[in-house]
Design a protein around this motif. Structure first.
Motif: not given
Length: 224
Positions: A70-74, A77-78, A114-116
């Motif tokens: 997944t992309q680490q951009n904050g 968590q959603s 989707v998770a990414l």
């Protein structure tokens, strides 16, 4: 039969069937138990260890146990919790099909796409092409797993707010992305030592009590 006893039965069956092919060891009843445990969010280490004991290809074992990309951009968590569960179920289903065919696939599932893409979609506008990929992947994952009760899945495209997107339209972009995701999953698991059966017996023991009450998104950025 409770979950703990079922897992012991699966492990014993697999350990006593080492002269057989993985597809033969994984009988219909054994598969059902594995699928049940996976749907109950058993730790993926257990599933990977059992498939490793059964003689599954190490690439398949690595795919089972690797991180969720997944992309680490904050915004990661959603991502809804049902997506993590869907990924575990999809990986096992994919692994069993590949074991039966005697081949290793290249694509991650729609739930993993989707998770990414979800955190990226929350952060920046997507092009029309990638919007279509994201919407199709979301549609496919929702239809496969039906996480919401009393939801009219036959009206899903209408709920999404667009006309149905055909797979052929997004196939090239989707499969490029899905292949990249799976490649990164496998490489990450390989770096952690998975796929070496001689060492797995000591490094990755099967534990009947290991479960995941909450699926955690392991953050491995596609763009790192």
């Amino acid at each position: 039969m409770n979950q703990q006893q079922s897992l012991f039965d699966v492990e014993e069956t697999i350990r006593n069937s080492k002269s057989q092919k993985a597809s033969e060891i994984l009988t219909p009843s054994t598969r059902k138990i594995l699928q049940l445990l996976t749907s109950q969010r058993i730790n993926k280490v257990v599933t990977a260890s059992l498939l490793d004991l059964a003689g599954a290809s190490h690439e398949i074992v690595q795919y089972i146990v690797g991180p969720i990309v997944t992309q680490q951009n904050g915004w990661q968590q959603s991502i809804p919790s049902w997506v993590g569960k869907a990924i575990a179920v999809d990986r096992l289903d994919t692994a069993l099909k590949e074991i039966d065919k005697g081949e290793v696939g290249k694509l991650a599932s729609s739930s993993e796409v989707v998770a990414l893409m979800m955190p990226i979609a929350f952060e920046v506008p997507l092009s029309s092409e990638w919007t279509d990929v994201y919407l199709w992947a979301s549609y496919d994952a929702l239809l496969r797993h039906r996480p919401f009760e009393n939801f009219k899945y036959d009206k899903l495209w209408e709920k999404i707010g667009t006309t149905p997107i055909q797979y052929e339209k997004i196939r090239s972009d989707y499969e490029t992305l899905a292949a990249d995701i799976r490649s990164r999953i496998v490489k990450h698991a390989a770096k952690e030592g998975w796929g070496k059966r001689s060492s797995n017996k000591n490094k990755h023991p099967v534990k009947a009590t290991t479960t995941e009450s909450n699926i955690q998104m392991e953050q491995l950025s596609l763009f790192s």
